[in-house]
Design a protein around this motif. Structure first.
Motif, mmCIF file in Angstrom:
data_model
loop_
_atom_site.group_PDB
_atom_site.id
_atom_site.type_symbol
_atom_site.label_atom_id
_atom_site.label_comp_id
_atom_site.label_asym_id
_atom_site.label_seq_id
_atom_site.Cartn_x
_atom_site.Cartn_y
_atom_site.Cartn_z
ATOM 1 N N ASN A 54 32.435 39.990 42.682
ATOM 2 C CA ASN A 54 31.085 39.845 42.113
ATOM 3 C C ASN A 54 31.069 40.755 40.742
ATOM 4 O O ASN A 54 30.490 40.363 39.798
ATOM 5 C CB ASN A 54 30.169 40.126 43.089
ATOM 6 N N HIS A 55 31.507 41.948 40.711
ATOM 7 C CA HIS A 55 31.785 42.866 39.574
ATOM 8 C C HIS A 55 32.443 42.083 38.276
ATOM 9 O O HIS A 55 31.929 42.143 37.374
ATOM 10 C CB HIS A 55 32.333 43.964 39.773
ATOM 11 N N ALA A 56 33.535 41.525 38.854
ATOM 12 C CA ALA A 56 34.445 40.712 37.738
ATOM 13 C C ALA A 56 33.351 39.819 37.243
ATOM 14 O O ALA A 56 33.284 39.537 35.867
ATOM 15 C CB ALA A 56 35.497 40.207 38.417
ATOM 16 N N ARG A 57 32.882 38.841 38.148
ATOM 17 C CA ARG A 57 31.960 37.541 37.806
ATOM 18 C C ARG A 57 30.960 38.077 36.682
ATOM 19 O O ARG A 57 30.754 37.600 35.715
ATOM 20 C CB ARG A 57 31.412 36.789 38.866
ATOM 21 N N ILE A 58 30.159 39.057 37.589
ATOM 22 C CA ILE A 58 28.771 39.416 36.729
ATOM 23 C C ILE A 58 29.086 40.168 35.377
ATOM 24 O O ILE A 58 28.480 39.845 34.359
ATOM 25 C CB ILE A 58 27.963 40.373 37.721
ATOM 26 N N TYR A 59 30.140 40.916 35.332
ATOM 27 C CA TYR A 59 30.322 41.732 34.065
ATOM 28 C C TYR A 59 31.297 41.229 33.258
ATOM 29 O O TYR A 59 31.862 41.879 32.149
ATOM 30 C CB TYR A 59 30.864 43.324 34.461
ATOM 31 N N GLY A 60 31.868 39.767 33.460
ATOM 32 C CA GLY A 60 32.320 39.271 32.638
ATOM 33 C C GLY A 60 33.998 39.250 32.583
ATOM 34 O O GLY A 60 34.734 39.242 31.507
ATOM 35 N N PHE A 61 34.503 39.623 33.684
ATOM 36 C CA PHE A 61 36.214 39.738 33.751
ATOM 37 C C PHE A 61 36.938 38.610 34.578
ATOM 38 O O PHE A 61 37.992 38.687 34.826
ATOM 39 C CB PHE A 61 36.656 41.190 34.393
ATOM 40 N N TYR A 62 35.976 37.827 35.094
ATOM 41 C CA TYR A 62 36.745 36.826 35.942
ATOM 42 C C TYR A 62 37.069 35.465 35.228
ATOM 43 O O TYR A 62 36.542 35.343 34.236
ATOM 44 C CB TYR A 62 35.622 36.262 37.040
#
Ligand code: URP
Ligand code: ZN
Ligand code: ZN
Length: 471
Positions: free
Chosen positions: A375-383
């Motif tokens: 979720n950190h990757a998704r929300i902060y744009g790394f996914y």
């Protein structure tokens, strides 16, 4: 076909939505194959009896951040080293705008502090303390250069924004599709309570918890939700600690307000009673919001389970216990008003959540991965480069021994802080190997990489967490 650089074989590969037993083939730092019985590989890593997880992403840490007379113990090298030993491969600290100065300059100066120093990948959030017209005009370029999440404070002298200033920041964030991260506590309620306590001579560390009442967090949470809904802007409320705040956020999420919420280890396993430990020990637990009570802990666990919390971060804020710039005054009695707020925890975040959550049966291992990485990757744009193990993703991977029992102690940690608030806590489940871009950076208690191996990663477009939403 080119041989694999590395094959990780025999482990249980855990993503946020599913678990499979398979091997992982890595070439040039990326996952190129998932399958049974992968042959070859210059290096073969045995993951039998281990979980193979996406590297932890800690999107709320403080490293080398100027903090008035307090001194932050960790810079980019020691902080990311500790992060790597704790199973993390990406961290997001904060670039603080000094009041009266340019935010763009602050971002540039912070970038220079990190250059060549990190052992994990990193990105960072600008903190806006002074949103003047010129600073608001700087914002679009800063956001477009990969800093798509901006932190603001509703409390603390020298950091706090007025509601009007918050609205000004929200207007730019909405236009630029940035996320605004919120420290939600009511400044005047804290001041009022602090003055009342001080006039009664109540200055011991335990009064920090009374000064930062649950109601102060709940009022600010309510207000920021109303402002965000009105402005139609995406926000993330950080270090949430009370049942009522969680319920307010849950209600807003159900109504379609774009709000993500984060909680931290201190709200799961510490309480305000820790601030009342004998002697000066209570100072080790002073952070804001403060740890609360067992009912608040239970509410935080419920929020992690039912999806109100998308994010579980450390809020690692490494002020030392001893010495100048630390938690104790150089002379005289402890006074909660001058104890630097913040506690260390970058290395213990994942083991505490795994042990108290997965081992104890409160959350499953997929949810563990979701709230500590994906979720950190998704929300902060790394996914989808980070936060998952899939073909095409960066080979940022942690090998996790779910049955290793460890007693947390300052002696075994790698931060430059001089204590851990979790001293003596027993955990089951521990990271045994961390790979960044396919290269082992930590293995069985040894560092296997040099500072500089970690790179700056610009934030891209966020994606919605694929998790159960608040029921
Ligand atoms: O007490 C805390 N949490 N200190 C770190 C700064 C912040 O508010 O996140
Ligand atoms: Zn904060
Ligand atoms: Zn923080």
């Amino acid at each position: 076909m080119k041989d694999f650089d590395t094959v990780i074989y025999g482990g249980q590969v855990v993503n946020s939505t599913h678990t499979v037993t398979c091997d992982i083939g890595i070439v040039d730092g990326r996952v190129v194959a998932l399958g049974e019985h992968l042959e070859g590989g210059q290096e073969r890593i045995d993951a039998n009896n281990l979980l193979v997880l996406p590297g932890g992403i800690d999107s709320h840490v403080h490293l080398a951040q100027p903090s008035g007379s307090a001194i932050m113990a960790d810079d980019f090298t020691s902080g990311t080293k500790s992060a790597a030993f704790g199973g993390n491969t990406l961290v997001l600290p904060f670039a603080l705008q000094p009041v009266g100065e340019s935010l763009a300059d602050a971002v540039q100066a912070y970038q220079a502090k990190a250059q060549g120093k990190a052992l994990t990948d990193y990105s960072f959030h600008p903190i806006i303390t002074d949103p003047t017209e010129p600073v608001l005009r700087e914002l679009p370029n800063i956001i477009r250069s990969g800093h798509r999440s901006l932190k603001i404070f509703m409390a603390y002298d020298g950091l706090k924004l007025s509601d009007r200033q918050i609205l000004d920041v929200f207007a730019v964030a909405r236009r630029e599709k940035a996320l605004v991260m919120i420290h939600a506590e009511n400044y005047d309620m804290i001041r009022f309570a602090t003055e009342a306590l001080a006039s009664d001579g109540k200055l011991a560390p335990k009064y920090h918890a009374a000064a930062h009442a649950m109601a102060a967090e709940e009022e600010a949470t309510n207000r920021i939700l109303a402002l965000a809904e009105w402005m139609n802007v995406a926000i993330a409320i950080l270090h949430v600690s009370t049942r009522r705040a969680i319920e307010e956020i849950r209600a807003a999420q159900r109504q379609g307000v774009q709000v993500f919420a984060e909680t931290c280890p201190q709200y799961l396993v510490l309480t305000a009673e820790d601030l009342d430990r004998p002697g000066k020990e209570g100072a080790k637990f002073v952070c804001s919001p403060p740890p609360r009570d067992p009912d608040s802990q239970a509410a935080c666990w419920e929020g992690l389970k039912n999806g109100v919390f998308a994010l579980f971060s450390s809020d690692h804020c490494p002020f030392r216990f001893e010495g100048a710039g630390g938690k104790q005054p150089t002379s005289g009695e402890l006074d909660f008003r001058s104890i630097p707020n913040g506690i260390p925890g970058i290395e213990t975040r994942l083991p505490i959540l795994f042990s108290e959550g997965v081992t104890a049966g409160k959350i499953d291992v997929n949810r563990f991965v979701a709230v500590s990485s994906t979720n950190h990757a998704r929300i902060y744009g790394f996914y989808p480069k980070k936060g998952l193990i899939a073909v095409g993703a960066d080979a940022d991977i942690v090998l996790w021994d779910p049955s290793q029992r460890v007693t947390i102690s300052q002696r075994i940690l790698h931060h430059d802080c001089d204590y851990t608030p979790y001293e003596g806590r027993q955990v089951t489940g521990w990271p045994v190997r961390t790979l960044l871009g396919g290269k082992t950076i930590v293995h069985e208690g040894s560092l296997c990489a040099e500072p500089g191996v970690g790179q700056f990663r610009a934030q891209g477009t966020p994606t919605q967490p694929h998790v159960q939403q608040a029921a």
